[in-house]
Design a protein around this motif. Structure first.
Motif, PDB file in Angstrom:
ATOM      1  N   LYS A 103     -29.437   3.680  32.220  1.00 33.64           N
ATOM      2  CA  LYS A 103     -29.365   5.094  32.587  1.00 33.64           C
ATOM      3  C   LYS A 103     -29.805   5.967  31.405  1.00 33.64           C
ATOM      4  O   LYS A 103     -30.547   6.936  31.583  1.00 33.64           O
ATOM      5  CB  LYS A 103     -27.945   5.458  33.022  1.00 33.64           C
ATOM      6  CG  LYS A 103     -27.764   6.902  33.389  1.00 33.64           C
ATOM      7  CD  LYS A 103     -28.592   7.299  34.598  1.00 33.64           C
ATOM      8  CE  LYS A 103     -28.279   8.733  35.006  1.00 33.64           C
ATOM      9  NZ  LYS A 103     -29.074   9.191  36.124  1.00 33.64           N
ATOM     10  N   ILE A 104     -29.347   5.619  30.216  1.00 34.41           N
ATOM     11  CA  ILE A 104     -29.755   6.369  29.022  1.00 34.41           C
ATOM     12  C   ILE A 104     -31.263   6.280  28.840  1.00 34.41           C
ATOM     13  O   ILE A 104     -31.933   7.298  28.619  1.00 34.41           O
ATOM     14  CB  ILE A 104     -29.007   5.863  27.772  1.00 34.41           C
ATOM     15  CG1 ILE A 104     -27.518   6.220  27.863  1.00 34.41           C
ATOM     16  CG2 ILE A 104     -29.630   6.430  26.495  1.00 34.41           C
ATOM     17  CD1 ILE A 104     -26.643   5.557  26.803  1.00 34.41           C
ATOM     18  N   GLU A 105     -31.819   5.079  28.953  1.00 38.61           N
ATOM     19  CA  GLU A 105     -33.265   4.912  28.795  1.00 38.61           C
ATOM     20  C   GLU A 105     -34.032   5.728  29.832  1.00 38.61           C
ATOM     21  O   GLU A 105     -35.032   6.376  29.510  1.00 38.61           O
ATOM     22  CB  GLU A 105     -33.659   3.439  28.905  1.00 38.61           C
ATOM     23  CG  GLU A 105     -35.140   3.220  28.699  1.00 38.61           C
ATOM     24  CD  GLU A 105     -35.576   1.778  28.839  1.00 38.61           C
ATOM     25  OE1 GLU A 105     -36.726   1.502  28.455  1.00 38.61           O
ATOM     26  OE2 GLU A 105     -34.794   0.943  29.322  1.00 38.61           O
ATOM     27  N   VAL A 145     -26.356   0.700  20.730  1.00 38.85           N
ATOM     28  CA  VAL A 145     -27.398   0.951  21.723  1.00 38.85           C
ATOM     29  C   VAL A 145     -28.129  -0.349  22.032  1.00 38.85           C
ATOM     30  O   VAL A 145     -28.289  -1.216  21.171  1.00 38.85           O
ATOM     31  CB  VAL A 145     -28.394   2.051  21.276  1.00 38.85           C
ATOM     32  CG1 VAL A 145     -27.712   3.393  21.208  1.00 38.85           C
ATOM     33  CG2 VAL A 145     -29.048   1.710  19.971  1.00 38.85           C
ATOM     34  N   GLY A 146     -28.574  -0.472  23.271  1.00 39.56           N
ATOM     35  CA  GLY A 146     -29.211  -1.697  23.730  1.00 39.56           C
ATOM     36  C   GLY A 146     -30.615  -1.889  23.195  1.00 39.56           C
ATOM     37  O   GLY A 146     -31.275  -0.942  22.759  1.00 39.56           O
ATOM     38  N   ILE A 186     -29.831   7.318   5.755  1.00 38.26           N
ATOM     39  CA  ILE A 186     -30.468   7.567   7.046  1.00 38.26           C
ATOM     40  C   ILE A 186     -31.394   6.379   7.275  1.00 38.26           C
ATOM     41  O   ILE A 186     -32.214   6.054   6.416  1.00 38.26           O
ATOM     42  CB  ILE A 186     -31.278   8.883   7.056  1.00 38.26           C
ATOM     43  CG1 ILE A 186     -30.443  10.054   6.523  1.00 38.26           C
ATOM     44  CG2 ILE A 186     -31.828   9.159   8.452  1.00 38.26           C
ATOM     45  CD1 ILE A 186     -29.198  10.377   7.295  1.00 38.26           C
ATOM     46  N   HIS A 187     -31.216   5.722   8.415  1.00 39.71           N
ATOM     47  CA  HIS A 187     -31.988   4.497   8.650  1.00 39.71           C
ATOM     48  C   HIS A 187     -32.393   4.360  10.106  1.00 39.71           C
ATOM     49  O   HIS A 187     -31.800   4.980  10.994  1.00 39.71           O
ATOM     50  CB  HIS A 187     -31.187   3.261   8.205  1.00 39.71           C
ATOM     51  CG  HIS A 187     -29.950   3.015   9.027  1.00 39.71           C
ATOM     52  ND1 HIS A 187     -29.931   2.158  10.094  1.00 39.71           N
ATOM     53  CD2 HIS A 187     -28.706   3.525   8.931  1.00 39.71           C
ATOM     54  CE1 HIS A 187     -28.712   2.137  10.625  1.00 39.71           C
ATOM     55  NE2 HIS A 187     -27.950   2.962   9.939  1.00 39.71           N
ATOM     56  N   GLU A 188     -33.414   3.554  10.321  1.00 43.27           N
ATOM     57  CA  GLU A 188     -33.815   3.202  11.678  1.00 43.27           C
ATOM     58  C   GLU A 188     -32.794   2.220  12.230  1.00 43.27           C
ATOM     59  O   GLU A 188     -32.178   1.459  11.481  1.00 43.27           O
ATOM     60  CB  GLU A 188     -35.206   2.570  11.681  1.00 43.27           C
ATOM     61  CG  GLU A 188     -36.297   3.541  11.289  1.00 43.27           C
ATOM     62  CD  GLU A 188     -37.685   2.921  11.287  1.00 43.27           C
ATOM     63  OE1 GLU A 188     -37.861   1.796  11.812  1.00 43.27           O
ATOM     64  OE2 GLU A 188     -38.599   3.572  10.748  1.00 43.27           O
ATOM     65  N   VAL A 189     -32.637   2.247  13.533  1.00 48.02           N
ATOM     66  CA  VAL A 189     -31.678   1.371  14.193  1.00 48.02           C
ATOM     67  C   VAL A 189     -32.430   0.229  14.861  1.00 48.02           C
ATOM     68  O   VAL A 189     -33.444   0.439  15.527  1.00 48.02           O
ATOM     69  CB  VAL A 189     -30.850   2.147  15.246  1.00 48.02           C
ATOM     70  CG1 VAL A 189     -29.927   1.224  16.022  1.00 48.02           C
ATOM     71  CG2 VAL A 189     -30.061   3.261  14.568  1.00 48.02           C
TER      72      VAL A 189
END
Length: 185
Positions: free
Chosen positions: A68-70, A90-91, A137-140
């Motif tokens: 749903k988020i996507e 997060v998936g 601050i980083h990428e997930v």
């Protein structure tokens, strides 16, 4: 202008910093969507007050929350997602299809990983008598706090530092660090 979504579970202080910076035209972003897993999150009312669409998505509201988020991220044309105190992992479908950015209250890789957030991080820093702490601050990606580092800012701990004072200093540092990171992205 880059369209971004905010995922937050509570206050979303990072959302506030980004919103204010965008208003002042310090960064070329438009926050078009705020999603929370918590129907009582303050960030939802703040976003609604600014005219930003909000949604509550969790396992009670949707059978497949990540899908749903996507779906919403695509619908709103989001390129980036900023996790502003989002307390759910997060998936892979989201980390694969979008650039997901997180703020962490330590100098990663120290004090990262599952269960290391907020006050737990500051307690560990104090327990280990660190001389420095900071914000990353980083990428997930699909592992907690292990994505590519975008920006780190350090601060020195004082002799009389305690968990509360450190938490306040980190929150303050985090606001400017988030905005600086988005200027560089």
């Amino acid at each position: 202008m880059t369209r971004i979504a905010i995922l937050a579970s509570h206050n979303g202080s990072g959302f506030n910093a980004l919103y204010e910076a965008a208003l002042k035209k310090e960064i070329a972003i438009e926050i078009v969507l705020v999603i929370s897993n918590n129907s009582g999150a303050t960030v939802l009312q703040n976003a609604a007050d600014y005219g930003i669409d909000t949604f509550v998505i969790n396992s009670k509201t949707d059978e497949k929350p990540d899908e749903k988020i996507e779906e919403l991220l695509h619908k709103y044309g989001c390129k980036y997602i900023f996790l502003s105190g989002y307390m759910k992992k997060v998936g892979d479908n989201i980390t694969t299809n979008f650039k997901v950015i997180n703020s962490h209250p330590s100098l990663l890789p120290k004090y990262g990983g599952e269960g290391m957030y907020g006050r737990f991080v500051h307690e560990a820093v104090m327990k280990n008598q660190e001389k420095q702490s900071g914000v990353t601050i980083h990428e997930v990606n699909n592992e907690y706090d292990s994505g590519k580092i975008i920006l780190q800012k350090k601060l020195e701990l004082t002799i009389d530092e305690n968990i509360d004072s450190l938490e306040l200093k980190i929150k303050e540092l985090e606001q400017s660090t988030i905005v600086e990171a988005f200027k560089n992205i």
